[in-house]
Each structure stands twice: as structure tokens, then as C-alpha cells.
Write a protein that holds these residues in place. Structure first.
Motif, PDB file in Angstrom:
ATOM      1  N   PHE A 110       0.767  -1.144   0.072  1.00  0.00           N
ATOM      2  CA  PHE A 110      -0.112   0.092   0.067  1.00  0.00           C
ATOM      3  C   PHE A 110       0.883   1.378  -0.075  1.00  0.00           C
ATOM      4  CE2 PHE A 110      -2.385  -3.428   1.782  1.00  0.00           C
ATOM      5  CZ  PHE A 110      -3.752  -3.050   1.245  1.00  0.00           C
TER       6      PHE A 110
ATOM      7  N   HIS B  14      -1.269   7.002  -4.471  1.00  0.00           N
ATOM      8  CA  HIS B  14      -1.952   5.768  -4.443  1.00  0.00           C
ATOM      9  C   HIS B  14      -2.343   4.860  -5.333  1.00  0.00           C
ATOM     10  CE1 HIS B  14      -2.961   6.016   0.077  1.00  0.00           C
ATOM     11  NE2 HIS B  14      -2.585   7.335  -0.030  1.00  0.00           N
ATOM     12  N   SER B  15      -2.920   5.670  -6.660  1.00  0.00           N
ATOM     13  CA  SER B  15      -3.245   4.858  -7.848  1.00  0.00           C
ATOM     14  C   SER B  15      -2.063   4.112  -8.558  1.00  0.00           C
ATOM     15  CB  SER B  15      -3.727   5.951  -8.739  1.00  0.00           C
ATOM     16  OG  SER B  15      -4.951   6.803  -8.357  1.00  0.00           O
TER      17      SER B  15
ATOM     18  N   THR C 202       0.460   2.877  -6.630  1.00  0.00           N
ATOM     19  CA  THR C 202       0.844   1.939  -5.836  1.00  0.00           C
ATOM     20  C   THR C 202       0.015   0.752  -6.031  1.00  0.00           C
ATOM     21  OG1 THR C 202       1.628   3.439  -4.192  1.00  0.00           O
ATOM     22  CG2 THR C 202       1.183   1.307  -3.361  1.00  0.00           C
ATOM     23  N   TYR C 203      -1.244   1.027  -6.352  1.00  0.00           N
ATOM     24  CA  TYR C 203      -2.185  -0.035  -6.094  1.00  0.00           C
ATOM     25  C   TYR C 203      -2.362  -0.588  -7.607  1.00  0.00           C
ATOM     26  CZ  TYR C 203      -3.938   2.261  -1.907  1.00  0.00           C
ATOM     27  OH  TYR C 203      -4.217   2.727  -0.521  1.00  0.00           O
TER      28      TYR C 203
ATOM     29  N   THR D 124       0.609  -2.914  -7.405  1.00  0.00           N
ATOM     30  CA  THR D 124       0.541  -4.187  -6.550  1.00  0.00           C
ATOM     31  C   THR D 124      -0.442  -5.033  -7.477  1.00  0.00           C
ATOM     32  OG1 THR D 124       0.512  -2.921  -4.395  1.00  0.00           O
ATOM     33  CG2 THR D 124      -0.813  -4.759  -4.396  1.00  0.00           C
TER      34      THR D 124
ATOM     35  N   LEU E 182      -8.489  -4.838  -3.496  1.00  0.00           N
ATOM     36  CA  LEU E 182      -8.097  -3.783  -4.362  1.00  0.00           C
ATOM     37  C   LEU E 182      -9.018  -3.632  -5.366  1.00  0.00           C
ATOM     38  CD1 LEU E 182      -4.374  -4.255  -4.457  1.00  0.00           C
ATOM     39  CD2 LEU E 182      -5.331  -2.584  -3.474  1.00  0.00           C
TER      40      LEU E 182
ATOM     41  N   LEU F 180      -8.952   4.117  -0.897  1.00  0.00           N
ATOM     42  CA  LEU F 180      -9.197   2.651  -0.945  1.00  0.00           C
ATOM     43  C   LEU F 180     -10.388   2.010  -0.860  1.00  0.00           C
ATOM     44  CD1 LEU F 180      -7.481  -0.273  -1.133  1.00  0.00           C
ATOM     45  CD2 LEU F 180      -7.227  -0.114   1.427  1.00  0.00           C
TER      46      LEU F 180
ATOM     47  N   TYR G 141      -9.261   5.343  -6.448  1.00  0.00           N
ATOM     48  CA  TYR G 141      -7.929   5.317  -7.347  1.00  0.00           C
ATOM     49  C   TYR G 141      -8.099   4.571  -8.738  1.00  0.00           C
ATOM     50  CZ  TYR G 141      -7.744   0.518  -6.188  1.00  0.00           C
ATOM     51  OH  TYR G 141      -8.004  -0.959  -6.166  1.00  0.00           O
TER      52      TYR G 141
END
Length: 331
Positions: free
Chosen positions: A168, A258-259, A261-262, A265, A286, A318, A323
């Protein structure tokens, strides 16, 4: 007794691009390591300055600089790292016990490799046949190589107490401080087209978090040069007032981070060689958001920031799934 009997072989992978101003200092710091059984592999991203000439000069000086290749594929700092990683994996199978990664403009402490090998060997005795990654703190220095008394850990909560936080946030596991073992190397899937938006250090760290162990070494083993052209910046801590200001004025930037990162992931989850319960639940969290995301955060005690405003922003982005609608969300 030969040095190889005492020192397992370490592969060092470096990515370069227009690095002539600082490259010699970094390579000198590798040549001057107290640990001697290493080999250096370099991918250059078609530099337009004297970088290649400098590299070839050093290669003539020391035979441990094994290979210099040019990245003729997709360009970018992270794809350039994947380029040299693929080369080593394809051409040097089972030759190395440990693996390190190197930027072109930092300076390593003389004992970096020796200290890290000693530490990771100790962890391997405790966790037999386990993929293991160790990383350390960094000391900041200016563009002229003048060291400061400031550590990266003073600006961000770099210690990863909960390894699942790495899914995250990118605030942990800086590539130039990494050492990992062969078990983790063998596990990683890099024989795919990995977008430049997926950083190599975070990608490697996620493998260790999902299938192995991550250990933070509370020591500055790298002098991290700040000169304005770095790929990665220094994250900031936020007090009450700075956090409040950021919440109101910088939310688009927070959403963008955040966008990215996710997205990275999910890319990781969908390209691992196999999955486990953790990754199955993470993918649902997610892609679904809402209650499923909230349940995952509680079950795995996810907390990537200590200040209240970043915590609120994290949960809002989240749980709502906003995101996924950002232009920066790519998988």
C-alpha cells in the motif's frame, strides 16, 4: 584457503543514464568494498554523455565488472533495471548466492556488502530455505558529495514493522540498500514486460513480503546523493498543520501516488508464479473496495502513516475505489 570459500559470490546490478557527473564516485565505492567476491553488471539506457566511456574505462581496470549492456527496449529507470536483471537471470544461473542493486550517483559505505552478507547469512540460519531480503537506512548528501547528519529514516518511517504495508506504500525498501538471497531471486518473475511505473525495488520487496521475510538493518550503508534529478524523492513527515494543508491542497497528488501504488500491486499479484491466501484476499480488496478492503486492512493491521490526515486519505481512497478512475492507475 581461497576467498570464495569465505565469501559467497554477490551479483551487483546497476542501471545508468547520463551519469558522467557522479558515476566514478559510485563505482570507486564498489571497488573499495571490504567484501571482494562480487561481480558488477550494468545496463545503460542509451546515455548521451560520456557514461559508456567511463564504464568501459573501469571495466578495463577491474575484471569483476563483468558486462555492460545497452537497453534497446522500452526506456526508463525501472525498465532499465529489469533489463539487467533479465540478463543476469538468463546468463548466470546458480552462480550467485546474494544480489544487490546499485544507482549511479550514490556512494556505498566500504563495509556495505560485508555487513549485509553477514546479517543475511544469520537470518538464513534461522529461516532455512526462506526467501530473505534485507535493506538499510541511507545518509543524505548534497550534489557535491558532502555528507550530512540527516538519515532518510528522519524523513519517513522507513522501518517496515508490518511487511504487508509494502503493498500500500512505496515508502520502504530503497533499491540501492537491498541485499537478498538466491531463494528470492529464483522466485521472482521478471521474464515479462514490466511497465516503468512498477519500481524494481518495490516489486522485489513485494515478493519478499508475500513469500518470505524482510529485515530492516538500522544502519546507514549508502550515502544518498540529492541533486534535483533523482528518480525517487525524499518523502516528508507531516505535523498537524502540514498534514491539514496537504489534505486540502495536495489531494490530487495523494490520489496519484495511491493509484500508482495499487496499480503496481495488482500487476505484481497477477504475475506471481503462484498465489496464497494473502494475495487472494489482497486482490479482492483492491478490486472490490468497500467492506472487503476494510476487512483486509483490519485483518492484516495495515497502517502506512501515523498522522491522522494521511490515514483518512488512505482509507477514503482505498475503500471508495476512487484510485481506479485516476489516469495514473495502470495494470
Amino acid at each position: 584457503m581461497k576467498i570464495n570459500d569465505l565469501q559467497p559470490k554477490v551479483a551487483i546490478m546497476m542501471a545508468t543514464y547520463n551519469g558522467q557527473k557522479y558515476l566514478d564516485k559510485q563505482i570507486d565505492s564498489i571497488l573499495n568494498q571490504t567484501y571482494h567476491n562480487w561481480e558488477l553488471f550494468i545496463s545503460d539506457d542509451k546515455s548521451k554523455d560520456e557514461t559508456l566511456e567511463i564504464l568501459k574505462k573501469y571495466q578495463k581496470k577491474d575484471s569483476r565488472i563483468k558486462k555492460i549492456i545497452v537497453n534497446n527496449g522500452v526506456h526508463g529507470p525501472f525498465t532499465n533495471f529489469y533489463n539487467i536483471m533479465r540478463f543476469v537471470k538468463k546468463n548466470y544461473k546458480d552462480e550467485f548466492k546474494y544480489f544487490c542493486y546499485c544507482d549511479q550517483d550514490d556512494i556505498w559505505e566500504k563495509s556495505k556488502i560485508e555487513f549485509q552478507v553477514k546479517k543475511i547469512k544469520g537470518f538464513e540460519k534461522e529461516f532455512i530455505d526462506t526467501p530473505i531480503l534485507c535493506y538499510s537506512d541511507l545518509r543524505l548528501m548534497d550534489k557535491n558529495g558532502q555528507k550530512s547528519n540527516k538519515l532518510l529514516s528522519s524523513f519517513t518511517h522507513i522501518k517496515l514493522e508490518n511487511p504487508y504495508n509494502i503493498f500500500f506504500s512505496h515508502r520502504y525498501v530503497w533499491g540501492t540498500t537491498i541485499i537478498h538471497n538466491e531463494a528470492l531471486w529464483d522466485l521472482m518473475n521478471i521474464d515479462i514486460r514490466i511497465p516503468n511505473s512498477v519500481s524494481h525495488d518495490n516489486y522485489i520487496g513485494k515478493y519478499a513480503a508475500a513469500f518470505g521475510k524482510i529485515f530492516y538493518l538500522d544502519k546507514a550503508l549508502v550515502n544518498y546523493r540529492r541533486h534535483g534529478d533523482n528518480v525517487s524523492g525524499v518523502p516528508h513527515g507531516y505535523n498537524f498543520y502540514r498534514g491539514l494543508l496537504r489534505a486540502f491542497t495536495k489531494f490530487p497528488t495523494v490520489l496519484e501516488n495511491h493509484s500508482k501504488t495499487y496499480g503496481s500491486t495488482l500487476f505484481f499479484i497477477r504475475n506471481v508464479p503462484y498465489k496464497n491466501k494473502l494475495l487472494d484476499e489482497l486482490e479482492i480488496a483492491l478490486t472490490t473496495g468497500g467492506i472487503r478492503a476494510e476487512r483486509f486492512v483490519k485483518e492484516y493491521s495495515i497502517c502506512t502513516a501515523k498522522d491522522i490526515f494521511n490515514q483518512i486519505a488512505f482509507k477514503l481512497i482505498l475503500y471508495s475505489g476512487m484510485y481506479k478512475y485516476s489516469k495514473d492507475f495502470r495494470i
